[in-house]
Design an enzyme around this catalytic site. Structure first.
Site, PDB file in Angstrom:
ATOM      1  N   SER A   1       0.848  -1.194   0.000  1.00 20.42           N
ATOM      2  CA  SER A   1       0.000   0.000   0.000  1.00 20.42           C
ATOM      3  C   SER A   1       0.879   1.238   0.000  1.00 20.42           C
ATOM      4  O   SER A   1       1.988   1.239   0.563  1.00 20.42           O
ATOM      5  CB  SER A   1      -0.892   0.005   1.246  1.00 20.42           C
ATOM      6  OG  SER A   1      -1.518   1.270   1.402  1.00 20.42           O
TER       7      SER A   1
ATOM      8  N   TYR B   1      -1.227  -0.516  10.310  1.00 20.59           N
ATOM      9  CA  TYR B   1      -1.303  -0.944   8.909  1.00 20.59           C
ATOM     10  C   TYR B   1      -0.068  -0.485   8.131  1.00 20.59           C
ATOM     11  O   TYR B   1       0.556  -1.276   7.406  1.00 20.59           O
ATOM     12  CB  TYR B   1      -2.567  -0.392   8.269  1.00 20.59           C
ATOM     13  CG  TYR B   1      -2.810  -0.881   6.853  1.00 20.59           C
ATOM     14  CD1 TYR B   1      -3.213  -2.184   6.609  1.00 20.59           C
ATOM     15  CD2 TYR B   1      -2.643  -0.022   5.762  1.00 20.59           C
ATOM     16  CE1 TYR B   1      -3.441  -2.640   5.312  1.00 20.59           C
ATOM     17  CE2 TYR B   1      -2.872  -0.464   4.467  1.00 20.59           C
ATOM     18  CZ  TYR B   1      -3.267  -1.770   4.247  1.00 20.59           C
ATOM     19  OH  TYR B   1      -3.479  -2.208   2.958  1.00 20.59           O
TER      20      TYR B   1
END
Length: 246
Positions: free
Chosen positions: A144, A157
């Site tokens: 990501s 995350y």
């Protein structure tokens, strides 16, 4: 002409929905036999129906990736049945809490690291021999853009994805003299459940669909691909040496 991945064995984690589901379907369309791994049996069964409708085949593996011994058992089963693994898509991941680091509970932090990092390391440990038995082992880990941004409140995350990127590059360096190629893929904003969870006020119809993203993931799995240790940014449409903002 046979499809580009005819007779290849492709394992996809997080295959019951989102990008994993779309990638599994695209791999099957490209001719691969898909080993679909996910916790949700219903989602796997829907995937199996969709793959069969394309004329493809799949093996369904209901498995929580925190069951690390289960990953080892899966590798043994793949060895006994196929003797190799041609494609590994490390897609499964969880968002975790979006909150200040000091407010993150230890259990939630540990779960994000277990699923997003440690499970992928265990996959490398278990599947490495099988990938090396292939004449063109291809590995793609889904990362990501937040891995490079250090955004406030995205700690668990973002940290996990940054760790995953280092894991992937390390594995790429260790397999440089083999037939295995290892790369990272950042899809950018995609119309998935995780994206809706992270950005509840966003209009999903403005986002790219998972099936479009999956088409590019398949390209990174082709035996002809020789790039390794790089990050492909879907929005930029090219390989980068770092993870761009998304």
């Amino acid at each position: 002409m046979p499809p580009p991945l005819a007779d290849r064995i492709a394992l996809v984690t997080g295959a019951s929905r989102g990008i994993g589901y779309a990638a599994a379907l695209a791999l099957a369309k490209a001719g691969a036999h898909v080993v679909a791994v996910a916790r949700t049996v219903g989602g796997l069964e829907e995937l199996d129906d969709a793959i069969k409708a394309l004329g493809g085949t799949a093996t369904l593996v209901p498995l929580d990736l925190k069951d690390y011994e289960g990953i080892d058992r899966l590798a043994l089963a793949l060895h006994q049945r196929f003797g190799r693994l041609d494609v590994l898509i490390g897609n499964a991941g969880i968002l975790g809490p979006l909150s200040p680091l000091g407010h993150v509970q230890a259990k939630a932090w540990d779960e994000v690291m277990q699923v997003n990092v440690t499970a992928n390391w265990r996959l490398v440990c278990a599947m490495d021999p099988l990938l090396k038995f292939s004449d063109a082992g291809r590995v793609v880990f889904i990362s990501s853009g937040v891995a490079a941004l250090a955004l406030a409140y995205w700690g668990p995350y973002a940290v996990s994805k940054a760790a995953l990127e280092t894991l992937a590059r390390t594995y790429a360096a260790e397999t440089a003299t083999t037939h295995v190629r290892v790369n990272l893929f950042t899809p950018g904003p995609v119309r998935t459940r995780m994206r809706a969870q992270a950005m509840p006020g966003e209009d999903p119809m403005t986002l790219e669909t998972a099936d479009k993203v999956a088409e590019k993931i398949v390209e990174l799995c082709l035996p002809s691909l020789q790039v390794s240790g790089k990050l492909y940014a879907y929005q930029q449409g090219r390989f980068l040496d770092f993870c761009p903002p998304s």
